[in-house]
Design an enzyme around this catalytic site. Sequence first.
Site, PDB file in Angstrom:
ATOM      1  N   GLU A 177       0.692  -1.249   0.351  1.00 10.24           N
ATOM      2  CA  GLU A 177      -0.270  -0.154   0.081  1.00 10.24           C
ATOM      3  C   GLU A 177       0.503   1.009   0.009  1.00 10.24           C
ATOM      4  OE1 GLU A 177      -2.498  -0.678   3.578  1.00 10.24           O
ATOM      5  OE2 GLU A 177      -3.395  -2.329   2.807  1.00 10.24           O
ATOM      6  N   ASN A 222       1.409  -5.365  -3.115  1.00 15.86           N
ATOM      7  CA  ASN A 222       0.607  -5.284  -2.864  1.00 15.86           C
ATOM      8  C   ASN A 222      -0.452  -4.435  -2.496  1.00 15.86           C
ATOM      9  OD1 ASN A 222      -1.458  -7.444  -2.198  1.00 15.86           O
ATOM     10  ND2 ASN A 222      -1.078  -6.600  -0.431  1.00 15.86           N
ATOM     11  N   HIS A 262     -10.475  -6.581  -1.868  1.00  7.13           N
ATOM     12  CA  HIS A 262     -11.706  -6.085  -0.978  1.00  7.13           C
ATOM     13  C   HIS A 262     -12.697  -5.300  -1.941  1.00  7.13           C
ATOM     14  CE1 HIS A 262      -9.209  -7.136   2.424  1.00  7.13           C
ATOM     15  NE2 HIS A 262      -7.998  -6.537   1.926  1.00  7.13           N
ATOM     16  N   GLU A 293      -6.340 -10.694  -1.049  1.00  7.30           N
ATOM     17  CA  GLU A 293      -7.068 -10.433   0.273  1.00  7.30           C
ATOM     18  C   GLU A 293      -8.619 -10.386   0.211  1.00  7.30           C
ATOM     19  OE1 GLU A 293      -5.395  -7.572   2.509  1.00  7.30           O
ATOM     20  OE2 GLU A 293      -3.459  -7.289   1.706  1.00  7.30           O
ATOM     21  N   ASP A 295     -12.587 -10.558   0.291  1.00  9.75           N
ATOM     22  CA  ASP A 295     -13.718 -10.557   0.074  1.00  9.75           C
ATOM     23  C   ASP A 295     -14.746  -9.643   0.042  1.00  9.75           C
ATOM     24  OD1 ASP A 295     -12.201  -9.197   3.630  1.00  9.75           O
ATOM     25  OD2 ASP A 295     -13.147  -8.142   1.650  1.00  9.75           O
TER      26      ASP A 295
HETATM   27  O1  G3I Z   1      -2.745  -8.830  19.020  1.00  8.95           O
HETATM   28  C1  G3I Z   1      -2.810  -7.598  19.402  1.00  8.95           C
HETATM   29  C2  G3I Z   1      -3.965  -7.727  20.816  1.00  8.95           C
HETATM   30  O2  G3I Z   1      -2.633  -8.669  22.020  1.00  8.95           O
HETATM   31  C3  G3I Z   1      -4.734  -7.335  21.515  1.00  8.95           C
HETATM   32  O3  G3I Z   1      -5.320  -7.280  22.803  1.00  8.95           O
HETATM   33  C4  G3I Z   1      -6.055  -6.355  20.881  1.00  8.95           C
HETATM   34  C5  G3I Z   1      -6.279  -5.418  21.404  1.00  8.95           C
HETATM   35  O4  G3I Z   1      -5.594  -4.249  21.389  1.00  8.95           O
HETATM   36  O5  G3I Z   1      -4.914  -6.195  19.751  1.00  8.95           O
HETATM   37  C6  G3I Z   1      -4.706  -6.991  19.016  1.00  8.95           C
HETATM   38  O6  G3I Z   1      -3.439  -7.160  17.397  1.00  8.95           O
HETATM   39  C7  G3I Z   1      -4.378  -6.761  16.367  1.00  8.95           C
HETATM   40  C8  G3I Z   1      -4.280  -7.621  15.414  1.00  8.95           C
HETATM   41  O7  G3I Z   1      -5.362  -7.202  13.989  1.00  8.95           O
HETATM   42  C9  G3I Z   1      -4.659  -9.238  15.673  1.00  8.95           C
HETATM   43  O8  G3I Z   1      -6.444  -9.623  15.433  1.00  8.95           O
HETATM   44  C10 G3I Z   1      -5.096  -5.141  16.062  1.00  8.95           C
HETATM   45  O9  G3I Z   1      -4.806  -4.625  17.058  1.00  8.95           O
HETATM   46  C11 G3I Z   1      -5.318  -4.921  14.820  1.00  8.95           C
HETATM   47  O10 G3I Z   1      -5.265  -3.469  14.606  1.00  8.95           O
HETATM   48  C12 G3I Z   1      -5.146  -5.819  13.550  1.00  8.95           C
HETATM   49  O11 G3I Z   1      -5.661  -5.705  12.803  1.00  8.95           O
HETATM   50  C13 G3I Z   1      -5.581  -6.050  11.146  1.00  8.95           C
HETATM   51  C14 G3I Z   1      -5.298  -5.675  10.295  1.00  8.95           C
HETATM   52  O12 G3I Z   1      -4.900  -6.052   8.496  1.00  8.95           O
HETATM   53  C15 G3I Z   1      -4.124  -4.045  10.592  1.00  8.95           C
HETATM   54  O13 G3I Z   1      -2.485  -5.098  11.166  1.00  8.95           O
HETATM   55  C16 G3I Z   1      -6.283  -7.249  10.543  1.00  8.95           C
HETATM   56  O14 G3I Z   1      -6.506  -8.140  11.859  1.00  8.95           O
HETATM   57  C17 G3I Z   1      -6.246  -7.506   9.805  1.00  8.95           C
HETATM   58  O15 G3I Z   1      -7.720  -8.288   8.897  1.00  8.95           O
HETATM   59  C18 G3I Z   1      -5.596  -5.980   8.293  1.00  8.95           C
HETATM   60  O16 G3I Z   1      -5.470  -7.158   7.649  1.00  8.95           O
HETATM   61  C19 G3I Z   1      -5.241  -6.082   6.041  1.00  8.95           C
HETATM   62  C20 G3I Z   1      -3.721  -6.050   5.618  1.00  8.95           C
HETATM   63  O17 G3I Z   1      -3.002  -6.784   6.732  1.00  8.95           O
HETATM   64  C21 G3I Z   1      -3.422  -5.755   4.330  1.00  8.95           C
HETATM   65  N1  G3I Z   1      -4.891  -5.141   3.635  1.00  8.95           N
HETATM   66  C22 G3I Z   1      -6.039  -4.399   4.424  1.00  8.95           C
HETATM   67  C23 G3I Z   1      -6.250  -6.042   5.681  1.00  8.95           C
HETATM   68  C24 G3I Z   1      -7.648  -5.025   6.321  1.00  8.95           C
HETATM   69  O18 G3I Z   1      -7.377  -3.272   6.954  1.00  8.95           O
END
Ligand code: G3I
Length: 402
Positions: A177, A222, A262, A293, A295
């Site tokens: 991105e 990506n 998406h 990705e 969905d």
């Molecule tokens: O693991 C921590 C946990 O310990 C903590 O208690 C909790 C609450 O703060 O957060 C957890 O981490 C979260 C993580 O997902 C795992 O669940 C992060 O806050 C949260 O920001 C993270 O979100 C992910 C996001 O990317 C940011 O990395 C989403 O699951 C994931 O589906 C999303 O995927 C992205 C791709 O990487 C790139 N393209 C877009 C796509 C959707 O945003």
Amino acid sequence: MRDSRAWTRREFLGHAAIASASLALLNGCGPKRSSGRGYRLPGVDVSGSHSLKAHAMDARMLFGFAVNTQKLRDDAAYRSLVEQQCSIIVAENAMKWHALRPAMDQFSFADADALVEFASHRHIRLRGHNLCWHEALPEWFAKQVTPVNARQLLRDHIRTVAGRYSGRIHSWDVVNEAIEVKDGRPDSLRNTPWLQMIGTDYIEMAFRVARDSDPSALLTYNEYGIEQETQEAAMKRAAVLLMLRRLKQRNVPLDAVGIQSHLQAQSVNGYGAGLQRFVQDCREMGLEVFITELDVNDRTLPSDVETRDIGVANRYRSYLDLLLPERNVTAVLTWGVFDAGTWLNNGKDRAREDGSPQRPLLFDDHLRAKPAFVAVRDAFDARRQAGVLRGTPLSQKPLPKL
Ligand code: G3I
């Protein structure tokens, strides 16, 4: 005009009825039968030769999911479904900076190592996601990274992570991105901390270090927001292509483009010729294309679950029918295994007006196949029947010796 392949409910039920008779148990971990919650798809066999990986392979493609490493470890039914359906997988979060880097001078590889072992032992290809992104950065990043140390930090991160798994990764999302037209730069680069602290050559450096660290991985750029037939998406596609061309002109090692995909179940402009042209432009640059990705956001569809599931299935089918005829499209991954795990249900701005959780994926909360499963499988069959591929695309060469 209604897409000739879009199903009405009656057509879909007829279609599903001719599918194989028995609903296969997922390796003995049959989904819990719920009392009518959610739309059921009776009579679809998802196992063995009826699986998505089998139909993808017949179309000379790879199919898989973004996986949650904790569920992969702890949930046998989830794990069985991944083993049954996937020829390729990617970590939704376990290989991001936030997961790997608890401190500036520390790496934490336990989850990533477990995923690499899981994939290797089952001969499932593994995508790496991702080596350089402006999101999912650990808390210490903003406090400790400066223009003085940023270049070395990124170089060391890529060397350490890509080097650790060298030979075991199908493809790396090296940079994720990096384009944002709204940031107003002539090169349309997103104004990320990496750009601010290293300069515009951070992208080239990332790809060169990645190739040096893992010569066998397909190095991928990506991106999202390049799919729709809108002015905004067209501008972003043009900016991405310009960046890719510049990288190729400088002989930067770059093998593939990830189109995140998406999608919206209902989209005024839809998806069409602009994206097809983009994929063809990538092919002319010698680049493979992965749908990385996938969905379908169903937040604007009516509340009735059957209607929603068929609307989502129709989007999956029409989108894949647009891209799968392009022979440089070689992999499809959905961003999640089942509806209950979707990122789309984390965050109020994506919630449905009726308050019900989104149903964007191919399997429901009880790991039962949905109409979208049949739609994706049919799309692979359509590609096979069209005889799209003769040779073996780069990404399907035999796995390197481990
Ligand atoms: O693991 C921590 C946990 O310990 C903590 O208690 C909790 C609450 O703060 O957060 C957890 O981490 C979260 C993580 O997902 C795992 O669940 C992060 O806050 C949260 O920001 C993270 O979100 C992910 C996001 O990317 C940011 O990395 C989403 O699951 C994931 O589906 C999303 O995927 C992205 C791709 O990487 C790139 N393209 C877009 C796509 C959707 O945003």
